[in-house]
Design a protein around this motif. Structure first.
Motif, mmCIF file in Angstrom:
data_model
loop_
_atom_site.group_PDB
_atom_site.id
_atom_site.type_symbol
_atom_site.label_atom_id
_atom_site.label_comp_id
_atom_site.label_asym_id
_atom_site.label_seq_id
_atom_site.Cartn_x
_atom_site.Cartn_y
_atom_site.Cartn_z
ATOM 1 N N MET A 1 46.237 60.316 38.584
ATOM 2 C CA MET A 1 47.539 60.297 37.914
ATOM 3 C C MET A 1 48.182 58.910 37.913
ATOM 4 S SD MET A 1 48.899 64.071 38.173
ATOM 5 C CE MET A 1 50.335 63.626 37.440
ATOM 6 N N LEU A 2 47.646 57.973 38.704
ATOM 7 C CA LEU A 2 48.221 56.625 38.713
ATOM 8 C C LEU A 2 48.099 55.931 37.357
ATOM 9 C CD1 LEU A 2 47.128 55.284 42.205
ATOM 10 C CD2 LEU A 2 49.430 55.876 41.439
ATOM 11 N N PHE B 1 43.189 59.272 34.487
ATOM 12 C CA PHE B 1 42.007 58.611 35.059
ATOM 13 C C PHE B 1 41.842 57.169 34.579
ATOM 14 C CE2 PHE B 1 40.121 62.827 36.134
ATOM 15 C CZ PHE B 1 39.961 62.577 37.481
ATOM 16 N N TYR B 2 42.896 56.572 34.034
ATOM 17 C CA TYR B 2 42.801 55.162 33.658
ATOM 18 C C TYR B 2 42.712 54.336 34.933
ATOM 19 C CZ TYR B 2 43.845 50.729 31.386
ATOM 20 O OH TYR B 2 43.785 49.443 30.923
ATOM 21 N N ASN B 3 41.764 53.448 35.010
ATOM 22 C CA ASN B 3 41.483 52.689 36.227
ATOM 23 C C ASN B 3 42.418 51.489 36.328
ATOM 24 O OD1 ASN B 3 40.280 51.723 38.522
ATOM 25 N ND2 ASN B 3 38.205 51.812 37.713
ATOM 26 N N THR B 4 43.667 51.742 36.703
ATOM 27 C CA THR B 4 44.671 50.677 36.749
ATOM 28 C C THR B 4 44.362 49.631 37.810
ATOM 29 O OG1 THR B 4 46.036 52.007 38.229
ATOM 30 C CG2 THR B 4 46.515 52.146 35.886
ATOM 31 N N LEU B 5 43.737 49.999 38.893
ATOM 32 C CA LEU B 5 43.429 49.032 39.942
ATOM 33 C C LEU B 5 42.426 47.991 39.443
ATOM 34 C CD1 LEU B 5 43.906 48.238 42.899
ATOM 35 C CD2 LEU B 5 42.026 49.724 43.531
ATOM 36 N N TRP B 6 41.454 48.408 38.690
ATOM 37 C CA TRP B 6 40.465 47.468 38.168
ATOM 38 C C TRP B 6 41.082 46.546 37.127
ATOM 39 C CZ3 TRP B 6 37.920 46.193 33.619
ATOM 40 C CH2 TRP B 6 36.776 45.403 33.779
ATOM 41 N N PHE C 1 39.996 43.087 42.551
ATOM 42 C CA PHE C 1 39.114 44.205 42.240
ATOM 43 C C PHE C 1 38.406 44.046 40.909
ATOM 44 C CE2 PHE C 1 41.875 46.125 45.402
ATOM 45 C CZ PHE C 1 40.934 46.718 46.212
ATOM 46 N N ASN C 2 38.793 43.054 40.125
ATOM 47 C CA ASN C 2 38.156 42.806 38.851
ATOM 48 C C ASN C 2 37.004 41.823 39.057
ATOM 49 O OD1 ASN C 2 37.620 42.813 36.161
ATOM 50 N ND2 ASN C 2 39.560 41.900 35.522
ATOM 51 N N GLY C 3 36.120 42.195 39.999
ATOM 52 C CA GLY C 3 35.028 41.309 40.387
ATOM 53 C C GLY C 3 33.829 41.417 39.486
ATOM 54 N N LYS C 4 32.766 40.839 39.957
ATOM 55 C CA LYS C 4 31.514 40.855 39.216
ATOM 56 C C LYS C 4 30.946 42.266 39.205
ATOM 57 C CE LYS C 4 30.301 36.200 40.608
ATOM 58 N NZ LYS C 4 29.363 35.401 41.387
ATOM 59 N N PRO C 5 30.407 42.712 38.094
ATOM 60 C CA PRO C 5 29.766 44.030 38.074
ATOM 61 C C PRO C 5 28.625 44.089 39.086
ATOM 62 C CG PRO C 5 30.110 43.229 35.853
ATOM 63 C CD PRO C 5 30.447 42.101 36.768
ATOM 64 N N ALA D 1 34.754 48.262 41.086
ATOM 65 C CA ALA D 1 35.012 49.500 40.355
ATOM 66 C C ALA D 1 36.452 49.994 40.431
ATOM 67 C CB ALA D 1 34.079 50.586 40.863
ATOM 68 N N GLY D 2 37.331 49.280 41.067
ATOM 69 C CA GLY D 2 38.723 49.713 41.125
ATOM 70 C C GLY D 2 38.900 50.987 41.930
ATOM 71 N N PHE D 3 39.397 52.034 41.268
ATOM 72 C CA PHE D 3 39.681 53.303 41.946
ATOM 73 C C PHE D 3 38.458 54.184 42.172
ATOM 74 C CE2 PHE D 3 44.211 53.078 40.268
ATOM 75 C CZ PHE D 3 44.723 52.766 41.502
ATOM 76 N N LEU D 4 37.336 53.874 41.554
ATOM 77 C CA LEU D 4 36.181 54.768 41.657
ATOM 78 C C LEU D 4 35.710 55.003 43.100
ATOM 79 C CD1 LEU D 4 34.092 53.826 38.524
ATOM 80 C CD2 LEU D 4 35.547 55.798 38.881
#
Length: 154
Positions: free
Chosen positions: A92-93, A100-105, A111-115, A121-124
């Motif tokens: 819900m964030l 389920f939008y990944n706001t942390l990523w 958290f917006n690191g290298k794949p 993956a942020g919140f995953l």
């Protein structure tokens, strides 16, 4: 063959000793599956089911009497609820954009690191932990309840 009240408690020394050695390894492997679920095949459900396998092995190797001494229904119920609430809370964030939008990523450089990295993956990973907790506690609780019912019926 019918189950007597002490069903499972007559396991031998080899089974109990092996279970004592294997149960922590199963738990560690399940935790690995949960933590790396966004990078490798697996995730919260698969890791939670693997960790529940450790609880099931404990039940089989040591019997229902020992399981009842170590199993706290209130704790498992609370942990299962926390897992479900954490999953929904994280989902819900992102409601400003989408469920389920990944706001942390999308929100910062940390958290917006290298794949392929652990923090990519942020919140995953948080969702995997929540699902793993819910699956683990739910499966152990269900199988313990089935064992108790089976003993009660015989």
């Amino acid at each position: 063959m019918t189950c007597r009240p002490k069903c499972g408690s007559d396991m031998g020394l080899i089974v109990k000793t092996s279970a004592r050695a294997i149960i922590p390894l199963i738990g560690i492997f399940g935790a690995y599956i949960v933590m790396h679920g966004h990078l490798t095949p697996g995730g919260g459900f698969q890791g939670g089911a693997t960790i529940a396998g450790a609880g099931i092995l404990f039940l089989v190797a040591f019997g229902l009497d020992e399981m009842e001494r170590n199993y706290n229904k209130s704790l498992y119920s609370a942990l299962e609820g926390i897992g479900g609430l954490a999953f929904l809370g994280v989902a819900m964030l992102g409601m400003g954009t989408a469920f389920f939008y990944n706001t942390l990523w999308h929100s910062g450089p940390f958290f917006n690191g290298k794949p392929g990295t652990l923090l990519s993956a942020g919140f995953l990973p948080i969702m995997n932990l929540a699902v793993g907790l819910k699956v683990f506690t739910g499966l152990v609780s269900a199988l313990t309840a089935i064992a108790m019912y089976r003993r009660w019926k015989s």
